[in-house]
Design a protein around this motif. Structure first.
Motif, PDB file in Angstrom:
ATOM      1  N   ASN A   6      -2.005  -2.807  -4.598  1.00 43.70           N
ATOM      2  CA  ASN A   6      -2.524  -3.865  -4.072  1.00 43.70           C
ATOM      3  C   ASN A   6      -2.127  -5.247  -4.754  1.00 43.70           C
ATOM      4  O   ASN A   6      -3.053  -6.132  -4.316  1.00 43.70           O
ATOM      5  CB  ASN A   6      -3.924  -3.714  -3.747  1.00 43.70           C
ATOM      6  CG  ASN A   6      -4.769  -3.688  -4.998  1.00 43.70           C
ATOM      7  OD1 ASN A   6      -4.458  -3.691  -6.080  1.00 43.70           O
ATOM      8  ND2 ASN A   6      -6.071  -3.929  -4.957  1.00 43.70           N
ATOM      9  N   THR A  29      -7.472 -14.676  -3.338  1.00 39.37           N
ATOM     10  CA  THR A  29      -6.263 -14.076  -3.191  1.00 39.37           C
ATOM     11  C   THR A  29      -5.137 -14.135  -4.205  1.00 39.37           C
ATOM     12  O   THR A  29      -4.397 -13.389  -4.832  1.00 39.37           O
ATOM     13  CB  THR A  29      -5.746 -13.996  -1.720  1.00 39.37           C
ATOM     14  OG1 THR A  29      -6.800 -13.785  -0.630  1.00 39.37           O
ATOM     15  CG2 THR A  29      -4.649 -13.373  -1.492  1.00 39.37           C
ATOM     16  N   GLU A  74      -4.679 -11.183   2.291  1.00 39.89           N
ATOM     17  CA  GLU A  74      -6.269 -10.949   2.616  1.00 39.89           C
ATOM     18  C   GLU A  74      -6.640  -9.950   3.711  1.00 39.89           C
ATOM     19  O   GLU A  74      -7.433  -8.995   3.372  1.00 39.89           O
ATOM     20  CB  GLU A  74      -7.016 -12.369   2.893  1.00 39.89           C
ATOM     21  CG  GLU A  74      -8.639 -12.318   2.751  1.00 39.89           C
ATOM     22  CD  GLU A  74      -9.365 -13.582   2.876  1.00 39.89           C
ATOM     23  OE1 GLU A  74     -10.415 -13.646   2.812  1.00 39.89           O
ATOM     24  OE2 GLU A  74      -8.369 -14.755   2.791  1.00 39.89           O
ATOM     25  N   GLU A 116      -4.462  -7.835   4.394  1.00 40.46           N
ATOM     26  CA  GLU A 116      -3.944  -6.222   4.010  1.00 40.46           C
ATOM     27  C   GLU A 116      -4.854  -5.840   2.536  1.00 40.46           C
ATOM     28  O   GLU A 116      -4.351  -4.575   2.129  1.00 40.46           O
ATOM     29  CB  GLU A 116      -2.621  -6.524   3.446  1.00 40.46           C
ATOM     30  CG  GLU A 116      -1.837  -6.833   4.699  1.00 40.46           C
ATOM     31  CD  GLU A 116      -1.427  -5.815   5.628  1.00 40.46           C
ATOM     32  OE1 GLU A 116      -1.507  -4.591   5.046  1.00 40.46           O
ATOM     33  OE2 GLU A 116      -0.793  -6.075   6.855  1.00 40.46           O
ATOM     34  N   GLY A 117      -5.795  -6.544   2.030  1.00 36.38           N
ATOM     35  CA  GLY A 117      -6.465  -6.223   0.890  1.00 36.38           C
ATOM     36  C   GLY A 117      -5.589  -6.418  -0.493  1.00 36.38           C
ATOM     37  O   GLY A 117      -5.744  -5.412  -1.245  1.00 36.38           O
ATOM     38  N   ARG A 128       0.715  -1.354   0.057  1.00 32.89           N
ATOM     39  CA  ARG A 128       0.074   0.011   0.067  1.00 32.89           C
ATOM     40  C   ARG A 128       0.736   1.423  -0.013  1.00 32.89           C
ATOM     41  O   ARG A 128       0.357   2.377  -0.392  1.00 32.89           O
ATOM     42  CB  ARG A 128      -0.911  -0.071   1.321  1.00 32.89           C
ATOM     43  CG  ARG A 128      -1.797  -1.058   1.039  1.00 32.89           C
ATOM     44  CD  ARG A 128      -3.257  -0.546   0.224  1.00 32.89           C
ATOM     45  NE  ARG A 128      -4.252  -1.577   0.258  1.00 32.89           N
ATOM     46  CZ  ARG A 128      -5.037  -1.905  -0.735  1.00 32.89           C
ATOM     47  NH1 ARG A 128      -5.073  -1.044  -1.667  1.00 32.89           N
ATOM     48  NH2 ARG A 128      -5.889  -2.565  -0.505  1.00 32.89           N
TER      49      ARG A 128
END
Length: 179
Positions: free
Chosen positions: A96, A171, A129, A131-132, A91
């Motif tokens: 991402n 993911t 997942e 952490e997006g 990030r």
């Protein structure tokens, strides 16, 4: 603005070790997207500083679409740890997606890598997942084969099926359009 960009961006890989000055040099050649890459390890790179300086250099001319680490996380614990560090810091780069090799237990038939793949990437997928972040595998065979993989098991549709059965969910995916 980047949000309105609907077509394909012209992008390239750029070694993190080359730093923001390299991005400054190649930006005038029309690149709109960068995958900032590492070979095996983060080493002494200050990710926070590098991210800020890189984003400052590209401004609104381009994006960092992903960051990548190309090593063998199934045989090299430090590479696996650095995958996690990169996932936790993606990030900072405004992206991402973290790319890289899936690794391999070299000199053994590819299916024998699956338990270790599940262990390493089961954990990394769970971190991602949270952490997006998406994990995207490079599909280069690195000179390996099904019977004797090198660096990367993610080089064939049969392997992808095995891998995605070991670690399910949204993911994990592939880095390049595989044609």
């Amino acid at each position: 603005s980047h949000e309105e960009h609907q077509d394909i961006r012209i992008g390239t890989l750029a070694g993190m070790n080359l730093g923001p000055n390299y991005l400054k040099q190649i930006l005038p050649h029309g690149f709109e997207s960068f995958d900032l890459t590492l070979w095996q390890y983060i080493g002494d790179i200050d990710l926070e500083r590098l991210a800020k300086e890189s984003l400052d250099v590209i401004g609104d001319h381009a994006i960092i679409s992903s960051v990548g680490i190309y090593g063998n996380p199934l045989q090299d614990e430090q590479t696996a740890k650095d995958w996690e560090t990169l996932i936790r810091n993606a990030r900072l780069f405004g992206c991402n997606v973290v790319c890289g090799f899936a690794g391999a237990l070299e000199d053994r038939p590819l299916p024998e890598s699956m338990p270790k793949f599940k262990e390493v990437f089961g954990h990394l997928a769970s971190v991602a997942e949270g952490e997006g972040v998406k994990i995207a595998f490079e599909n280069c065979d690195m000179g390996g084969t099904w019977e004797s993989p090198r660096w990367n098991i993610a080089h064939a549709p049969r392997a992808w099926e095995l891998m995605f059965n070991e670690v399910s969910g949204e993911t994990l995916g592939l880095e390049w359009e595989p044609c």
